[in-house]
Design a protein around this motif. Structure first.
Motif, PDB file in Angstrom:
ATOM      1  N   ARG A  55      -2.321  -1.026  -1.250  1.00 53.27           N
ATOM      2  CA  ARG A  55      -3.465  -1.760  -1.787  1.00 53.27           C
ATOM      3  C   ARG A  55      -3.498  -1.531  -3.287  1.00 53.27           C
ATOM      4  O   ARG A  55      -3.475  -0.389  -3.754  1.00 53.27           O
ATOM      5  N   SER A  61      -3.422  -7.269  -9.412  1.00 51.06           N
ATOM      6  CA  SER A  61      -2.666  -8.009  -8.395  1.00 51.06           C
ATOM      7  C   SER A  61      -1.679  -8.994  -9.010  1.00 51.06           C
ATOM      8  O   SER A  61      -0.529  -9.073  -8.569  1.00 51.06           O
ATOM      9  N   ILE A  65       2.345  -8.672  -8.434  1.00 53.38           N
ATOM     10  CA  ILE A  65       3.129  -9.751  -7.818  1.00 53.38           C
ATOM     11  C   ILE A  65       4.225 -10.217  -8.771  1.00 53.38           C
ATOM     12  O   ILE A  65       5.360 -10.460  -8.348  1.00 53.38           O
ATOM     13  N   GLU A  80       8.042 -15.483  -0.207  1.00 54.45           N
ATOM     14  CA  GLU A  80       6.776 -14.764  -0.137  1.00 54.45           C
ATOM     15  C   GLU A  80       5.994 -15.320   1.040  1.00 54.45           C
ATOM     16  O   GLU A  80       5.802 -16.531   1.141  1.00 54.45           O
ATOM     17  N   VAL A  81       5.561 -14.423   1.917  1.00 51.97           N
ATOM     18  CA  VAL A  81       4.835 -14.836   3.110  1.00 51.97           C
ATOM     19  C   VAL A  81       3.601 -13.942   3.251  1.00 51.97           C
ATOM     20  O   VAL A  81       3.697 -12.720   3.130  1.00 51.97           O
ATOM     21  N   TRP A  82       2.479 -14.568   3.490  1.00 53.97           N
ATOM     22  CA  TRP A  82       1.241 -13.826   3.771  1.00 53.97           C
ATOM     23  C   TRP A  82       1.133 -13.720   5.282  1.00 53.97           C
ATOM     24  O   TRP A  82       1.174 -14.729   5.991  1.00 53.97           O
ATOM     25  N   VAL A  83       1.031 -12.487   5.777  1.00 55.46           N
ATOM     26  CA  VAL A  83       0.986 -12.245   7.224  1.00 55.46           C
ATOM     27  C   VAL A  83      -0.194 -11.340   7.544  1.00 55.46           C
ATOM     28  O   VAL A  83      -0.714 -10.634   6.685  1.00 55.46           O
ATOM     29  N   LYS A  96      -4.446 -10.743   5.813  1.00 57.49           N
ATOM     30  CA  LYS A  96      -3.573 -11.343   4.817  1.00 57.49           C
ATOM     31  C   LYS A  96      -2.956 -10.272   3.927  1.00 57.49           C
ATOM     32  O   LYS A  96      -3.622  -9.704   3.076  1.00 57.49           O
ATOM     33  N   VAL A  97      -1.652  -9.991   4.144  1.00 52.44           N
ATOM     34  CA  VAL A  97      -0.917  -9.089   3.266  1.00 52.44           C
ATOM     35  C   VAL A  97       0.365  -9.802   2.836  1.00 52.44           C
ATOM     36  O   VAL A  97       0.933 -10.597   3.582  1.00 52.44           O
ATOM     37  N   LEU A  98       0.807  -9.502   1.632  1.00 51.78           N
ATOM     38  CA  LEU A  98       1.999 -10.148   1.093  1.00 51.78           C
ATOM     39  C   LEU A  98       3.242  -9.376   1.501  1.00 51.78           C
ATOM     40  O   LEU A  98       3.302  -8.157   1.399  1.00 51.78           O
ATOM     41  N   THR A  99       4.229 -10.105   1.975  1.00 49.59           N
ATOM     42  CA  THR A  99       5.525  -9.509   2.278  1.00 49.59           C
ATOM     43  C   THR A  99       6.612 -10.491   1.864  1.00 49.59           C
ATOM     44  O   THR A  99       6.348 -11.646   1.533  1.00 49.59           O
ATOM     45  N   TYR A 100       7.837 -10.009   1.888  1.00 52.16           N
ATOM     46  CA  TYR A 100       8.986 -10.835   1.525  1.00 52.16           C
ATOM     47  C   TYR A 100       9.886 -10.966   2.743  1.00 52.16           C
ATOM     48  O   TYR A 100      10.302  -9.966   3.328  1.00 52.16           O
TER      49      TYR A 100
END
Length: 166
Positions: A55, A61, A65, A80-83, A96-100
């Protein structure tokens, strides 16, 4: 996971579903070259994956990013995918967290290679960020430190070490 490279307020173990960790990306930059590609981890469809959740402060942020894009998107092999994620410390669901995620349409997407092919590529490769075998060994060590035993990665490390000893 073990070297985020940015300031964060908190870190937690988390699990995402719908993706799993695997050596599915040819590395032309960090752990290999275009002539001698290495392999690096990426998230790819199916299963679930435990990892670290960071976090960051809201005011950092955009900067964070931008840093991640520069580091992870050298060749744009990741999307980039928000999951959604499950924070394991308290069971809280985060929407909603950002991952690759590795892009299967990208030329560097290796897909599901067999163990021997993976071991051969990793054992011989080195890039701007160092030796590919060291990357694999670091991942195994850091996963163990987190309490995660990834038998597939541990077996792959053994196969790479055997190639290096030969």
């Amino acid at each position: 996971m073990w070297r985020p490279g940015f300031a964060y307020l908190e870190q937690h173990q988390a699990r995402i579903t719908g993706y799993h960790r695997g050596f599915c990306v040819y590395s032309y930059h960090h752990r290999g070259t275009p002539d001698r590609p290495g392999l690096v981890l990426g998230l790819t469809r199916g299963g679930s994956c435990r990892g670290m959740l960071y976090r960051v402060a809201a005011e950092q942020s955009d900067e964070t990013i931008a840093y991640l894009r520069e580091r992870e998107q050298v060749t744009a092999v990741y999307r980039e995918v928000w999951v959604g994620a499950l924070r394991l410390s308290d069971g809280k669901r985060l929407p909603k967290v950002l991952t690759y995620v590795a892009d299967p349409r990208h030329e560097q997407y290796a897909g599901a290679l067999d163990m021997e092919t993976q071991a051969g590529l990793i054992a011989r490769s080195e890039g701007k960020s160092g030796r590919n075998p060291d990357y694999l060994a670091s991942m195994v060590v850091h996963l163990r430190h987190m309490g995660i035993r990834d038998r597939g990665l541990e077996d792959l490390l053994k196969a790479v070490e055997q190639r290096l000893e030969a």
